[in-house]
Design a protein around this motif. Structure first.
Motif, PDB file in Angstrom:
ATOM      1  N   TYR A 143      30.592  26.043  39.477  1.00 38.56           N
ATOM      2  CA  TYR A 143      31.207  27.272  39.972  1.00 38.56           C
ATOM      3  C   TYR A 143      32.601  27.475  39.391  1.00 38.56           C
ATOM      4  O   TYR A 143      33.419  28.188  39.923  1.00 38.56           O
ATOM      5  CB  TYR A 143      31.271  27.237  41.503  1.00 38.56           C
ATOM      6  CG  TYR A 143      31.926  25.993  42.065  1.00 38.56           C
ATOM      7  CD1 TYR A 143      33.309  25.906  42.189  1.00 38.56           C
ATOM      8  CD2 TYR A 143      31.153  24.899  42.451  1.00 38.56           C
ATOM      9  CE1 TYR A 143      33.910  24.770  42.679  1.00 38.56           C
ATOM     10  CE2 TYR A 143      31.746  23.754  42.946  1.00 38.56           C
ATOM     11  CZ  TYR A 143      33.130  23.696  43.062  1.00 38.56           C
ATOM     12  OH  TYR A 143      33.726  22.573  43.537  1.00 38.56           O
ATOM     13  N   LYS A 144      32.878  26.781  38.291  1.00 32.48           N
ATOM     14  CA  LYS A 144      34.257  26.787  37.801  1.00 32.48           C
ATOM     15  C   LYS A 144      34.374  27.472  36.445  1.00 32.48           C
ATOM     16  O   LYS A 144      33.386  27.800  35.813  1.00 32.48           O
ATOM     17  CB  LYS A 144      34.735  25.348  37.673  1.00 32.48           C
ATOM     18  CG  LYS A 144      34.759  24.650  39.005  1.00 32.48           C
ATOM     19  CD  LYS A 144      35.245  23.248  38.874  1.00 32.48           C
ATOM     20  CE  LYS A 144      35.398  22.663  40.253  1.00 32.48           C
ATOM     21  NZ  LYS A 144      35.868  21.305  40.191  1.00 32.48           N
ATOM     22  N   ARG A 145      35.586  27.638  36.026  1.00 28.82           N
ATOM     23  CA  ARG A 145      35.908  28.113  34.678  1.00 28.82           C
ATOM     24  C   ARG A 145      35.153  29.396  34.350  1.00 28.82           C
ATOM     25  O   ARG A 145      34.250  29.423  33.518  1.00 28.82           O
ATOM     26  CB  ARG A 145      35.556  27.036  33.659  1.00 28.82           C
ATOM     27  CG  ARG A 145      36.433  25.810  33.836  1.00 28.82           C
ATOM     28  CD  ARG A 145      36.381  24.993  32.594  1.00 28.82           C
ATOM     29  NE  ARG A 145      35.773  23.700  32.801  1.00 28.82           N
ATOM     30  CZ  ARG A 145      35.219  22.987  31.822  1.00 28.82           C
ATOM     31  NH1 ARG A 145      35.160  23.456  30.608  1.00 28.82           N
ATOM     32  NH2 ARG A 145      34.731  21.808  32.072  1.00 28.82           N
ATOM     33  N   GLY A 146      35.520  30.434  35.066  1.00 25.97           N
ATOM     34  CA  GLY A 146      34.934  31.739  34.765  1.00 25.97           C
ATOM     35  C   GLY A 146      33.699  32.051  35.590  1.00 25.97           C
ATOM     36  O   GLY A 146      33.230  33.183  35.588  1.00 25.97           O
ATOM     37  N   PRO A 260      27.940  19.152  30.676  1.00 22.77           N
ATOM     38  CA  PRO A 260      29.128  18.295  30.571  1.00 22.77           C
ATOM     39  C   PRO A 260      29.907  18.624  29.310  1.00 22.77           C
ATOM     40  O   PRO A 260      29.325  18.987  28.282  1.00 22.77           O
ATOM     41  CB  PRO A 260      28.539  16.888  30.484  1.00 22.77           C
ATOM     42  CG  PRO A 260      27.138  17.000  30.956  1.00 22.77           C
ATOM     43  CD  PRO A 260      26.691  18.389  30.680  1.00 22.77           C
ATOM     44  N   ASP A 261      31.235  18.505  29.385  1.00 19.77           N
ATOM     45  CA  ASP A 261      32.060  18.779  28.203  1.00 19.77           C
ATOM     46  C   ASP A 261      31.731  17.813  27.076  1.00 19.77           C
ATOM     47  O   ASP A 261      31.638  18.180  25.919  1.00 19.77           O
ATOM     48  CB  ASP A 261      33.541  18.671  28.568  1.00 19.77           C
ATOM     49  CG  ASP A 261      33.928  19.791  29.520  1.00 19.77           C
ATOM     50  OD1 ASP A 261      33.271  20.860  29.453  1.00 19.77           O
ATOM     51  OD2 ASP A 261      34.842  19.601  30.333  1.00 19.77           O
ATOM     52  N   ARG A 392      40.061  24.320  41.901  1.00 20.12           N
ATOM     53  CA  ARG A 392      40.057  24.817  40.528  1.00 20.12           C
ATOM     54  C   ARG A 392      40.208  23.692  39.512  1.00 20.12           C
ATOM     55  O   ARG A 392      40.547  23.927  38.365  1.00 20.12           O
ATOM     56  CB  ARG A 392      41.158  25.863  40.351  1.00 20.12           C
ATOM     57  CG  ARG A 392      41.032  27.018  41.328  1.00 20.12           C
ATOM     58  CD  ARG A 392      41.997  28.127  41.048  1.00 20.12           C
ATOM     59  NE  ARG A 392      41.713  28.834  39.820  1.00 20.12           N
ATOM     60  CZ  ARG A 392      40.790  29.792  39.703  1.00 20.12           C
ATOM     61  NH1 ARG A 392      40.069  30.147  40.741  1.00 20.12           N
ATOM     62  NH2 ARG A 392      40.610  30.392  38.549  1.00 20.12           N
ATOM     63  N   GLU A 393      39.952  22.466  39.939  1.00 17.71           N
ATOM     64  CA  GLU A 393      40.061  21.348  39.007  1.00 17.71           C
ATOM     65  C   GLU A 393      39.002  21.487  37.929  1.00 17.71           C
ATOM     66  O   GLU A 393      37.818  21.574  38.228  1.00 17.71           O
ATOM     67  CB  GLU A 393      39.864  20.025  39.757  1.00 17.71           C
ATOM     68  CG  GLU A 393      41.009  19.735  40.695  1.00 17.71           C
ATOM     69  CD  GLU A 393      40.713  18.572  41.627  1.00 17.71           C
ATOM     70  OE1 GLU A 393      39.716  17.861  41.393  1.00 17.71           O
ATOM     71  OE2 GLU A 393      41.473  18.385  42.577  1.00 17.71           O
ATOM     72  N   PRO A 394      39.406  21.510  36.667  1.00 20.17           N
ATOM     73  CA  PRO A 394      38.454  21.852  35.613  1.00 20.17           C
ATOM     74  C   PRO A 394      37.564  20.695  35.148  1.00 20.17           C
ATOM     75  O   PRO A 394      36.634  20.913  34.401  1.00 20.17           O
ATOM     76  CB  PRO A 394      39.358  22.307  34.474  1.00 20.17           C
ATOM     77  CG  PRO A 394      40.641  21.594  34.699  1.00 20.17           C
ATOM     78  CD  PRO A 394      40.771  21.341  36.153  1.00 20.17           C
ATOM     79  N   HIS A 395      37.852  19.475  35.587  1.00 20.14           N
ATOM     80  CA  HIS A 395      37.107  18.347  35.028  1.00 20.14           C
ATOM     81  C   HIS A 395      35.688  18.234  35.594  1.00 20.14           C
ATOM     82  O   HIS A 395      35.367  18.839  36.583  1.00 20.14           O
ATOM     83  CB  HIS A 395      37.822  17.024  35.321  1.00 20.14           C
ATOM     84  CG  HIS A 395      39.277  17.159  35.491  1.00 20.14           C
ATOM     85  ND1 HIS A 395      40.093  17.444  34.420  1.00 20.14           N
ATOM     86  CD2 HIS A 395      40.061  17.076  36.590  1.00 20.14           C
ATOM     87  CE1 HIS A 395      41.332  17.524  34.864  1.00 20.14           C
ATOM     88  NE2 HIS A 395      41.341  17.314  36.176  1.00 20.14           N
ATOM     89  N   TYR A 396      34.961  17.389  34.941  1.00 16.92           N
ATOM     90  CA  TYR A 396      33.636  16.959  35.397  1.00 16.92           C
ATOM     91  C   TYR A 396      32.644  18.089  35.534  1.00 16.92           C
ATOM     92  O   TYR A 396      31.700  18.001  36.298  1.00 16.92           O
ATOM     93  CB  TYR A 396      33.731  16.232  36.744  1.00 16.92           C
ATOM     94  CG  TYR A 396      34.629  15.036  36.700  1.00 16.92           C
ATOM     95  CD1 TYR A 396      34.338  13.972  35.837  1.00 16.92           C
ATOM     96  CD2 TYR A 396      35.736  14.956  37.512  1.00 16.92           C
ATOM     97  CE1 TYR A 396      35.154  12.866  35.799  1.00 16.92           C
ATOM     98  CE2 TYR A 396      36.562  13.852  37.476  1.00 16.92           C
ATOM     99  CZ  TYR A 396      36.275  12.816  36.622  1.00 16.92           C
ATOM    100  OH  TYR A 396      37.070  11.724  36.589  1.00 16.92           O
ATOM    101  N   MET A 397      32.844  19.182  34.864  1.00 13.78           N
ATOM    102  CA  MET A 397      31.854  20.241  34.971  1.00 13.78           C
ATOM    103  C   MET A 397      30.518  19.757  34.413  1.00 13.78           C
ATOM    104  O   MET A 397      30.479  19.052  33.411  1.00 13.78           O
ATOM    105  CB  MET A 397      32.322  21.455  34.205  1.00 13.78           C
ATOM    106  CG  MET A 397      31.502  22.672  34.508  1.00 13.78           C
ATOM    107  SD  MET A 397      31.928  23.940  33.373  1.00 13.78           S
ATOM    108  CE  MET A 397      31.910  25.358  34.408  1.00 13.78           C
ATOM    109  N   SER A 402      30.318  14.812  40.037  1.00 14.52           N
ATOM    110  CA  SER A 402      31.547  14.587  39.259  1.00 14.52           C
ATOM    111  C   SER A 402      31.706  13.164  38.751  1.00 14.52           C
ATOM    112  O   SER A 402      31.702  12.907  37.567  1.00 14.52           O
ATOM    113  CB  SER A 402      32.789  14.974  40.065  1.00 14.52           C
ATOM    114  OG  SER A 402      32.747  16.336  40.353  1.00 14.52           O
ATOM    115  N   ASN A 403      31.873  12.217  39.681  1.00 16.44           N
ATOM    116  CA  ASN A 403      32.068  10.834  39.247  1.00 16.44           C
ATOM    117  C   ASN A 403      31.720   9.896  40.399  1.00 16.44           C
ATOM    118  O   ASN A 403      31.209  10.329  41.431  1.00 16.44           O
ATOM    119  CB  ASN A 403      33.516  10.615  38.784  1.00 16.44           C
ATOM    120  CG  ASN A 403      34.506  11.062  39.860  1.00 16.44           C
ATOM    121  OD1 ASN A 403      34.135  11.190  41.030  1.00 16.44           O
ATOM    122  ND2 ASN A 403      35.733  11.288  39.480  1.00 16.44           N
TER     123      ASN A 403
END
Lengths: 515, 476
Positions: A143-146, A260-261, A392-397, A402-403
C-alpha cells in the motif's frame, strides 16, 4: 465483364475459405501470437487485456506471493454477475411474488437452484477473498509508494462488497430477509442513541431519516423490495464497477503488482529474460518520463526479471479462473443457499440474526446499536484507510511481513489479541455489562464504554505501543491489522455459533431452548 | 514462468470442472419426479387394455406438470410424482402412482381445485421432502396434512351442517368434543372464552413456528403438536395448566376440528354454504363449553394439583338451594380475582347477558323447592373478636389463617371480593348447613354444634377481610 464477374466470385470463394483465419486475425489484429512482437501486440491491442502490461514481473507470477486472492475475488464477481443476470430473468421484486419467484427458480427453472447457489456463494465468497486479498496487500506492504490511494479504493470496494451482499440477502423476502431488514433498519436508526441524549432528535432526526430511506416507510414492506433491488442490481454494482476500474487502472499505472526491491530470481526463475533477451535493444532503457510520474518499471528499473504477459500471465490467470469456477460449482452443487419461510412480521425469528458476515457487528450491536452498527465499523474503515498515510516507511515493499521483526509482531499481536478479546467476551458473557449492574445507567455511557469500544481502544493502544517499542510505524500497521482480522473472525464466530435465542450464550445449537 | 505449475493447475481444474459440470447436468435432467413419471408410463401401458387408452398411455409425455390456480393463488406441482391421481387404471397402485381414493375428484376436478387446497404442503416444490415439508429444515409454514386429519380440510369450504352426515363426521365429532370438554373455559375463540390459555382464532392456519416444537415426538408440525398436547399437555408445554386430557382417538378428532379454525378464507366461488343457522346453545351446552373443564359436573369440590387450589362444587345442592339467581349470576359475571375463574361478563370473557342467564337457569334446574331455614343474621349482636377466635380454631385448617386458602388448603379463598360482597345471611346459612359434595360440613346444630351466635360472629369476622385485604394492598 465476364472476367470481372469471375474474379468477383473467385474473390468471394477465396474470402469464404479464409473466413476463419481472417476473423481470428481481425480479432487479434496482429495475427497469431507467434513472435514476441505479436505477443506484445495481443495484449495492448485488446480492450480486455490492455489493462495488463505487455511484460509481467516474475514475482507477480509466484503463486505464494499473491495466492491469487484478488484474482479469485474478481472471478467470483464475474460468476455473481453471470448468475445474477440469469436470476433477474425470473425474479420479480414485489411483495406478492418475490418469494414465489425465488421458489420457482429453485424448483422449476432449469439449473435454477444451482444458479442461485452460485450467485449466493460466489457473492459471499467475495467477502472472504476480498478480505484475504486485503490481508495480502497489507502484509506485503503493497500500500506504499504511490499506491496509498489504491488501498483506500480497496477499502471502498470492501464496503460495497458488504452492502451488495446484504441487499441481496433481503430480496427473497423470506424470514431471513425480513428480520435482517428489521435489524438493518434499527441499526440505521441507531444514531438516535446519541441524538436523543444530546436532545437533537426533535430538530433533526437523522436515525429515523436513515431508517425510512432504507425501508421506504417505517416498517419493511411494499416499498422496501424495489428500493433494495435497485441498490442491489443498479446503484451498488455501478459504483463497484467504477471503483474496480480505477482500482485496476491504478495498479497498471503503478507498474503492476508490488515486488521486493532486491529481487533475486532463483530456481526456475533464474536465467530467464535479462537485458539481453526480448524485443528491446540492450543498450537502451525506456521510460515514460513525460507521461508518468513516480517509479514505474520503465523509469526506475530495467526489464530484468520480466516475462511476456502472453502467455505467461494469461496462463496463470486462466488456471485461477478454472480453479475458481470448479470450486464455486462444486460448492454450489452440494450446499443449498438458505431459503426460509415466507416473511412473517408476526413471528420474529429468535434470535433474529443478520447474515453471517455481519454477525461480528451484531455481536457488538448487542452492546450498543450505534457503536456496533455504525460507530465502530466506520471507525474501522477509516482506521484501515488511514494505514498507508500513517505508515510511510518505504522499506520492505513486496516482502511478506517485512522482516523477522514483522513476523514476530504479527504472531505477538495475534496471541495478545486472542487472549484479550476472548477474555473480554468471556467476562461480558459471564458478568454482563453496566445495564445489568446499574439498571439506571444513562445509555450514552454504554454507547461510549462497552466491550466493543474497549476492544477497539485496546487495538489502537496496542499498535501505538508497538510503534513506540519497535520504533517503526510499519510494525504498528501489522499489529493493528492482525488484531482487526482476528477480531472479525472471532466476533463472527461468536455471533454465528455461540449466540442463541435472546442473544444468550450457548455452547451449541442443540442447547437452544426452542426447536 | 511457473509454466508447469500453472499448466497442471489449469488442466486439473478444467478436468474437475468438466467432470462436475457433467454430474450437475445429469442431476438437472434426471430429477426425482422424472423417475416416477417414467415408471408410471410403463405401468400405464401395461394396464391399458382398451386400444384407445393404450394409445393414450403410449403418448404420455414425461415433463413438468403443474396446475396454476389463479383465484386460489397457488401453483400445485404435486402430480409431477402423484401422476396417476386421476387415472382410474391406477386404482390399486402404490404411492405415488395411486389414483385418488373415493369419489372426491368427481366433484372437485383437479384442474379447478389442485391439491394443496385440501392437503396442504408445498405445492411449488418438486421433490418429496420439500413438497411434504414435514421436516423442520424444509422451512414451509403448512406441511402436508396427515390423512387422519384430512376431513378438517372439507370445512374450509363446506359448513359443518353439510358435513355432518356426508363424509366428514370427524369434524362434527371433534366439534362435539370441543364443546363438551370445555375448551373455551380457558381459550378464547371469536372473542368469547376464558383467558388462561391462548386464543384459538386462526389456530388451524398458524405457521408451525407459532408453536414450540421442541418436545413434539412425531413430525415437527402443528398437527403433531396439537394432537400430542391433547394427550399430555405438560409433555409439550411444561408449565401448562390445561386440565383436560384426552385419549389418542379423541385427540385425533379434536385435532381434526381445531384445524378447521382458520383465518385464511378460501375465495367465495369455492365455498359451499347451506343456509343453516346455528341454534343458540342451551344452558347445558354453555355450561359444558365454558365451565366443565374445571368444575366438571359441579357436584364435588376438587383440590387441583395444577391450580394449587380447590375448585368449588358449583352445583352442590346446598349451594344452589342457598344462593339466589342474582348472586350466582354476579359470581359468574365477575369471576374470582386472583384465581383461575375468569369474569364471564360481556366485556370480559364475552358471554352475553342472555347466555349468562341460561347458564344460571341450567345450574339451578335441580334446586329443591324448600328454601333453607332463614338464619336472621341481622338479629344478632355480633362480636368480631370472638368470631376470629372461633375462626382460627374451627375454620383456619381448611381456609387458612387469613382465609386466603390457596395451595394445600381444601377450602376456598374467602377474602375474595365476590364473597365479601355476599349477603351475610348466605354466609351464615352456608356455615350452619355446610355444603354437600365438599369438605364443608354443617357447623350448626345438625353437625358440629356451633351456636348461631358463634356463626354470626364468624360471619362478622369474615366480612372484615375485604377491608384487611385492602389495607394489605396499601401496605405493599
Amino acid at each position: 465483364m465476364s472476367e470481372q464477374e469471375k474474379t468477383g466470385i473467385c474473390k468471394f470463394i477465396e474470402n469464404a475459405k479464409n473466413l476463419g483465419c481472417n476473423l481470428c486475425g481481425s480479432y487479434l489484429r496482429d495475427g497469431k501470437p507467434d513472435s514476441d512482437k505479436s505477443r506484445s501486440a495481443i495484449i495492448f491491442n485488446n480492450f480486455f487485456l490492455h489493462i495488463q502490461g505487455v511484460k509481467t514481473h516474475i514475482n507477480t507470477l509466484r503463486p505464494t506471493y499473491t495466492w491469487g486472492m484478488g484474482l479469485i475475488s474478481l472471478f467470483l464477481l464475474f460468476f455473481t454477475i453471470v448468475s445474477g443476470i440469469l436470476l433477474t430473468i425470473y425474479y420479480s421484486p414485489s411483495i406478492e411474488s418475490a418469494y414465489t419467484t425465488v421458489k420457482d427458480i429453485k424448483y422449476v427453472v432449469f439449473a435454477g437452484n444451482l444458479t442461485r447457489n452460485i450467485h449466493k456463494w460466489a457473492g459471499e465468497g467475495m467477502i472472504i477473498f476480498v478480505i484475504l486479498h486485503m490481508a495480502r496487500v497489507l502484509y506485503t506492504s503493497s500500500y506504499k509508494r504511490g499506491r496509498e490511494f489504491n488501498w483506500v479504493i480497496g477499502i471502498i470496494l470492501l464496503a460495497i462488497t458488504f452492502f451488495i451482499n446484504f441487499t441481496g440477502y433481503l430480496l427473497p423476502w423470506d424470514q431471513l430477509s425480513y428480520w435482517a431488514l428489521v435489524i438493518g433498519a434499527n441499526i440505521a436508526k441507531s444514531p438516535n442513541e446519541i441524538t436523543d441524549f444530546l436532545g437533537l432528535t426533535q430538530y433533526f432526526d437523522m436515525g429515523s431519516l436513515q431508517k425510512e430511506m432504507l425501508l421506504g416507510g417505517t416498517i419493511p414492506g411494499e416499498a422496501t423490495i424495489p428500493r433494495v433491488y435497485f441498490l442491489h442490481i443498479m446503484l451498488l454494482p455501478l459504483i463497484m464497477f467504477i471503483f474496480l476500474g480505477v482500482h485496476f487502472w491504478r495498479i497498471r499505472k503503478d507498474g503492476g503488482l508490488t515486488r521486493p526491491d532486491e529481487f533475486e530470481p532463483k530456481g526456475e526463475e533464474a536465467g530467464l529474460p535479462t537485458k539481453k533477451g526480448g524485443i528491446f535493444p540492450t543498450n537502451k532503457t525506456y521510460g515514460l518520463m513525460e507521461l508518468a510520474k513516480g517509479r514505474t518499471p520503465a523509469v526506475d528499473k530495467d526489464i530484468e526479471n520480466t516475462v511476456l504477459s502472453w502467455p505467461n500471465l494469461l496462463r496463470a490467470e486462466m488456471a485461477v479462473f478454472f480453479l475458481t469456477f470448479a470450486g464455486i460449482l462444486i460448492y454450489s452443487m452440494y450446499m443449498d443457499a438458505p431459503l426460509k419461510e415466507l416473511a412473517n412480521p408476526l413471528i420474529p425469528e429468535n434470535p433474529a440474526k443478520a447474515p453471517w458476515y455481519f454477525l461480528g457487528l451484531q455481536e457488538m450491536v448487542s452492546y450498543s446499536a450505534f457503536m456496533g452498527g455504525i460507530g465502530l465499523p466506520t471507525l474501522a474503515l477509516i482506521g484501515l484507510g488511514l494505514i498507508p498515510y500513517l505508515d510511510r516507511e518505504p522499506h520492505y515493499m513486496g516482502i511478506w511481513f517485512s522482516n523477522k521483526q514483522g513476523k514476530a509482531v504479527a504472531v505477538q499481536s495475534f496471541i495478545v489479541g486472542v487472549v484479550v478479546l476472548v477474555g473480554l467476551l468471556v467476562a461480558t458473557v459471564s458478568y454482563g455489562w453496566f445495564r445489568n449492574w446499574w439498571p439506571d445507567v444513562p445509555q450514552l455511557l454504554i454507547t461510549l464504554v462497552n466491550p466493543g469500544t474497549i476492544w477497539v481502544g485496546f487495538m489502537m493502544a496496542y499498535s501505538i505501543w508497538t510503534i513506540k517499542k519497535t520504533n517503526s510505524t510499519r510494525m504498528g500497521a501489522i499489529a493493528l491489522f492482525t488484531m482487526f482480522l482476528l477480531s472479525y473472525i472471532i466476533l463472527t464466530y461468536v455471533g454465528t455459533e455461540l449466540r442463541g435465542p435472546n442473544w444468550d450464550f450457548f455452547w451449541s445449537h442443540d442447547q437452544w431452548p426452542i426447536h | 514462468m511457473y509454466r508447469k505449475f500453472y499448466l497442471i493447475l489449469l488442466l486439473t481444474s478444467a478436468i474437475v470442472l468438466l467432470a462436475f459440470s457433467i454430474v450437475a447436468t445429469v442431476k438437472e435432467v434426471t430429477p426425482e419426479w422424472k423417475q416416477y413419471q417414467s415408471e408410471y408410463k410403463e405401468m400405464f401401458i401395461a394396464k391399458a387394455k382398451d386400444p384407445e387408452i393404450a394409445e393414450q398411455a403410449k403418448s404420455f409425455q414425461i415433463g413438468h406438470k403443474q396446475i396454476y390456480l389463479n383465484t386460489l393463488e397457488r401453483v400445485d406441482r404435486c402430480m409431477n410424482c402423484h401422476i396417476g391421481v386421476d387415472n382410474p387404471l391406477m386404482a390399486g397402485a402404490d404411492h405415488p402412482y395411486k389414483q385418488h381414493s373415493g369419489n372426491y375428484l368427481d366433484n372437485h376436478p383437479i384442474a379447478k381445485f389442485g391439491c394443496t387446497v385440501c392437503h396442504d404442503g408445498q405445492g411449488r416444490a418438486t421433490n418429496k421432502k420439500e413438497a411434504h415439508a414435514t421436516d423442520l429444515d424444509t422451512h414451509w409454514d403448512t406441511p402436508i396434512l396427515p390423512a387422519k386429519y384430512i376431513e378438517s380440510a372439507c370445512a374450509r369450504c363446506h359448513d359443518k351442517e353439510m358435513l355432518k352426515d356426508s363424509g366428514a363426521e370427524k369434524v362434527a365429532q371433534g366439534e362435539m368434543l370441543f364443546r363438551e370438554k370445555g375448551c373455551r373455559g380457558c381459550h378464547k375463540l371469536a372473542g368469547v372464552g376464558g383467558v388462561l390459555g391462548k386464543a384459538l382464532d386462526g389456530i388451524g392456519s398458524q405457521p408451525k413456528h407459532y408453536f414450540s416444537l421442541r418436545h413434539v415426538e412425531g413430525d415437527k408440525t402443528t398437527y403433531a403438536w396439537l394432537q400430542e398436547h391433547f394427550v399430555d399437555p405438560r409433555a409439550i408445554v411444561p408449565d401448562s395448566e390445561m386440565r383436560v386430557v384426552l385419549n389418542g382417538e379423541e385427540a385425533d378428532l379434536l385435532t381434526t376440528y381445531v384445524l378447521t379454525i382458520k383465518t385464511d378464507e378460501i375465495p367465495k366461488q369455492y365455498r359451499r354454504i347451506s343456509n343453516y343457522k346455528d341454534t343458540p346453545a342451551d344452558g347445558e351446552s354453555l355450561y359444558k363449553m365454558y365451565c366443565i373443564a374445571c368444575h366438571t359436573d359441579g357436584k364435588y369440590s376438587i383440590y387441583d394439583e395444577l391450580f394449587k387450589r380447590t375448585i368449588p362444587a358449583v352445583m352442590s345442592p346446598d349451594f344452589i338451594r342457598t344462593i339466589d339467581d342474582a348472586f350466582l349470576k354476579k359470581i359468574i359475571n365477575d369471576g374470582r380475582k386472583d384465581t383461575q375463574m375468569t369474569a364471564w361478563k360481556p366485556d370480559a370473557a364475552g358471554l352475553t347477558d342472555d347466555e349468562l342467564n341460561r347458564i344460571v337457569t341450567y345450574m339451578t334446574r335441580n334446586r329443591s323447592g324448600e328454601k333453607p331455614a332463614p338464619f336472621g343474621y341481622s338479629n344478632f349482636t355480633v362480636n368480631k373478636k370472638s368470631g376470629q377466635e372461633i375462626y382460627d380454631v374451627r375454620c383456619a385448617s381448611c381456609h387458612g389463617i387469613m382465609a386466603r386458602a390457596g395451595e394445600g388448603y381444601l377450602g376456598i379463598d374467602l377474602t375474595n371480593p365476590v364473597i365479601q360482597s355476599a349477603d351475610p345471611e348466605f354466609l351464615a346459612i352456608t356455615i350452619r348447613d355446610g355444603r354437600k359434595g365438599t369438605t364443608m360440613v354443617p357447623f350448626g346444630a345438625k353437625g358440629l354444634k356451633l351456636s348461631d351466635q358463634d356463626i354470626a360472629d364468624i360471619v362478622a369476622y369474615l366480612r372484615t377481610f375485604a377491608q384487611m385485604k385492602h389495607n394489605q394492598g396499601n401496605m405493599k
